[in-house]
Design an enzyme around this catalytic site. Structure first.
Site, PDB file in Angstrom:
ATOM      1  N   TYR A 265      56.482  92.712  21.598  1.00 49.71           N
ATOM      2  CA  TYR A 265      57.088  91.370  21.662  1.00 49.71           C
ATOM      3  C   TYR A 265      58.135  91.311  22.778  1.00 49.71           C
ATOM      4  O   TYR A 265      58.169  90.366  23.574  1.00 49.71           O
ATOM      5  CB  TYR A 265      57.717  91.026  20.310  1.00 49.71           C
ATOM      6  CG  TYR A 265      58.381  89.672  20.265  1.00 49.71           C
ATOM      7  CD1 TYR A 265      57.622  88.507  20.322  1.00 49.71           C
ATOM      8  CD2 TYR A 265      59.768  89.554  20.177  1.00 49.71           C
ATOM      9  CE1 TYR A 265      58.235  87.270  20.284  1.00 49.71           C
ATOM     10  CE2 TYR A 265      60.381  88.321  20.137  1.00 49.71           C
ATOM     11  CZ  TYR A 265      59.608  87.180  20.197  1.00 49.71           C
ATOM     12  OH  TYR A 265      60.223  85.935  20.173  1.00 49.71           O
TER      13      TYR A 265
ATOM     14  N   LYS B  21      58.505  88.955  26.286  1.00 48.04           N
ATOM     15  CA  LYS B  21      59.627  88.050  26.575  1.00 48.04           C
ATOM     16  C   LYS B  21      60.364  88.468  27.844  1.00 48.04           C
ATOM     17  O   LYS B  21      60.921  87.619  28.548  1.00 48.04           O
ATOM     18  CB  LYS B  21      60.563  87.984  25.366  1.00 48.04           C
ATOM     19  CG  LYS B  21      59.919  87.289  24.157  1.00 48.04           C
ATOM     20  CD  LYS B  21      59.467  85.857  24.477  1.00 48.04           C
ATOM     21  CE  LYS B  21      58.923  85.117  23.276  1.00 48.04           C
ATOM     22  NZ  LYS B  21      58.540  83.711  23.577  1.00 48.04           N
TER      23      LYS B  21
HETATM   24  P1  NAD Z   1      56.795  78.975  14.648  1.00 44.96           P
HETATM   25  O1  NAD Z   1      55.828  80.014  14.160  1.00 44.96           O
HETATM   26  O2  NAD Z   1      57.609  78.197  13.677  1.00 44.96           O
HETATM   27  O3  NAD Z   1      56.040  77.958  15.615  1.00 44.96           O
HETATM   28  C1  NAD Z   1      55.163  78.423  16.618  1.00 44.96           C
HETATM   29  C2  NAD Z   1      54.108  77.355  16.882  1.00 44.96           C
HETATM   30  O4  NAD Z   1      53.258  77.869  17.942  1.00 44.96           O
HETATM   31  C3  NAD Z   1      53.222  77.058  15.681  1.00 44.96           C
HETATM   32  O5  NAD Z   1      53.147  75.657  15.453  1.00 44.96           O
HETATM   33  C4  NAD Z   1      51.858  77.638  16.069  1.00 44.96           C
HETATM   34  O6  NAD Z   1      50.765  76.901  15.556  1.00 44.96           O
HETATM   35  C5  NAD Z   1      51.933  77.528  17.608  1.00 44.96           C
HETATM   36  N1  NAD Z   1      50.986  78.452  18.239  1.00 44.96           N
HETATM   37  C6  NAD Z   1      50.814  79.768  17.974  1.00 44.96           C
HETATM   38  N2  NAD Z   1      49.802  80.256  18.703  1.00 44.96           N
HETATM   39  C7  NAD Z   1      49.332  79.241  19.473  1.00 44.96           C
HETATM   40  C8  NAD Z   1      48.286  79.118  20.405  1.00 44.96           C
HETATM   41  N3  NAD Z   1      47.479  80.142  20.719  1.00 44.96           N
HETATM   42  N4  NAD Z   1      48.102  77.919  21.020  1.00 44.96           N
HETATM   43  C9  NAD Z   1      48.882  76.857  20.694  1.00 44.96           C
HETATM   44  N5  NAD Z   1      49.876  76.901  19.800  1.00 44.96           N
HETATM   45  C10 NAD Z   1      50.088  78.093  19.172  1.00 44.96           C
HETATM   46  O7  NAD Z   1      57.733  79.809  15.667  1.00 44.96           O
HETATM   47  P2  NAD Z   1      59.213  79.543  16.259  1.00 44.96           P
HETATM   48  O8  NAD Z   1      60.119  80.485  15.555  1.00 44.96           O
HETATM   49  O9  NAD Z   1      59.525  78.100  16.347  1.00 44.96           O
HETATM   50  O10 NAD Z   1      58.990  80.166  17.723  1.00 44.96           O
HETATM   51  C11 NAD Z   1      58.786  79.340  18.866  1.00 44.96           C
HETATM   52  C12 NAD Z   1      59.107  80.156  20.098  1.00 44.96           C
HETATM   53  O11 NAD Z   1      60.458  80.633  19.999  1.00 44.96           O
HETATM   54  C13 NAD Z   1      58.229  81.387  20.317  1.00 44.96           C
HETATM   55  O12 NAD Z   1      57.924  81.506  21.696  1.00 44.96           O
HETATM   56  C14 NAD Z   1      59.119  82.530  19.878  1.00 44.96           C
HETATM   57  O13 NAD Z   1      58.797  83.754  20.539  1.00 44.96           O
HETATM   58  C15 NAD Z   1      60.481  82.014  20.293  1.00 44.96           C
HETATM   59  N6  NAD Z   1      61.610  82.637  19.600  1.00 44.96           N
HETATM   60  C16 NAD Z   1      61.746  82.502  18.248  1.00 44.96           C
HETATM   61  C17 NAD Z   1      62.843  83.096  17.627  1.00 44.96           C
HETATM   62  C18 NAD Z   1      63.063  83.001  16.147  1.00 44.96           C
HETATM   63  O14 NAD Z   1      63.921  83.737  15.642  1.00 44.96           O
HETATM   64  N7  NAD Z   1      62.374  82.122  15.439  1.00 44.96           N
HETATM   65  C19 NAD Z   1      63.780  83.816  18.380  1.00 44.96           C
HETATM   66  C20 NAD Z   1      63.600  83.925  19.750  1.00 44.96           C
HETATM   67  C21 NAD Z   1      62.517  83.314  20.347  1.00 44.96           C
END
Ligand code: NAD
Length: 247
Positions: free
Chosen positions: A144, A148
């Site tokens: 992961y 990033k």
């Molecule tokens: P989440 O799982 O709530 O939402 C992710 C969304 O992406 C979902 O709706 C899913 O259907 C969609 N998705 C997944 N694979 C896909 C694909 N192949 N094509 C199209 N859509 C797809 O996740 P989140 O926590 O909101 O994360 C969103 C972003 O934030 C990600 O890039 C994640 O790496 C990043 N992030 C999250 C956190 C955290 O703690 N939640 C921290 C740092 C970064």
């Protein structure tokens, strides 16, 4: 505040978590927004368009459909992402390829398809969702974190490439944010309450980041008020990257 009046945005991963909060905030501020996601269920005024960021044909079709529906594209929020756990010993080549396919190549495909539309915009911006995992060594997150780190480097390279075209490219690095993703991780833990407490304790602020806080940062970088800001990485991590507070 209606600072996005007349602007049109696509948000990948816009059906959940950070993407949904960002899409809703942009819409509240006057933007017309299409959520490009595997899941097309979003509430009005958001427009759900099916898209798998790992499939170039799907991405091209979804971006074309969004541009037709919205009348153009000014803003791309490259946010769809998936997690991976383990050390380098724990994931095989297929898993490395799968996670890079979503988290890195997905952003490339979406940006590539959207560029012709962004070039026609008077206020073009791309915001990529990175992570604290790009800039801090977190245990059990080798794959992961590598994706990033790539997102952060890609952001800088794209910002340089598209500077002369007036397309700004920036990145937001959230800390652990309270989203359905983290809910799923906690549900899998042996002791979800203790695991949540450990994640909160890792934040200098002592709490998880909210999706509203991340959405506000993405909206800032996506909007006209950041018109002199490109090639930056904005941490929204409760101080986790930069601070060493005494407990
Ligand atoms: P989440 O799982 O709530 O939402 C992710 C969304 O992406 C979902 O709706 C899913 O259907 C969609 N998705 C997944 N694979 C896909 C694909 N192949 N094509 C199209 N859509 C797809 O996740 P989140 O926590 O909101 O994360 C969103 C972003 O934030 C990600 O890039 C994640 O790496 C990043 N992030 C999250 C956190 C955290 O703690 N939640 C921290 C740092 C970064």
């Amino acid at each position: 505040m209606r600072d996005f009046d007349g602007l049109r945005a696509i948000v990948t991963g816009g059906a959940s978590g950070i993407g949904l909060a960002t899409a809703a905030l942009l819409a509240d501020r006057g933007c017309t927004v299409a959520c490009l996601d595997l899941d097309t269920e979003v509430e009005k005024p958001l427009i759900g368009i099916g898209c798998d960021v790992t499939d170039d044909d799907s991405v091209r079709a979804a971006v074309t459909a969004a541009a037709e529906t919205l009348g153009g594209i000014d803003i791309v929020v490259n946010n769809a992402g998936i997690g991976a756990q383990g050390t380098v010993a724990d994931n095989d080549d297929a898993e490395w390829a799968r996670v890079f396919d979503v988290n890195v190549y997905g952003m490339v495909r979406v940006a590539r398809a959207a560029l012709p539309h962004l070039r026609r915009s008077r206020s073009a911006a791309i915001v990529n969702t990175g992570s604290i995992a790009a800039t801090a060594g977190l245990p059990q997150r080798a794959l992961y974190s590598a994706t990033k780190g790539a997102v952060q480097s890609l952001t800088l390279a794209m910002a340089a490439d598209h500077l002369a075209e007036g397309i700004r490219v920036n990145c937001v690095n959230p800390g652990t944010a309270d989203t359905p993703w983290i809910g799923r991780l906690l549900a899998k833990a042996a002791d979800p309450v203790a695991e949540r407490a450990a994640l909160e304790a890792r934040q200098p602020t002592g709490r998880l980041v909210t999706v509203a806080e991340v959405a506000a940062a993405i909206a800032y970088l996506a909007g006209p008020s950041a018109s002199a800001t490109t090639g930056t990485v904005l941490a929204v991590d409760g101080g986790m990257q930069g601070l060493r507070p005494r407990r």
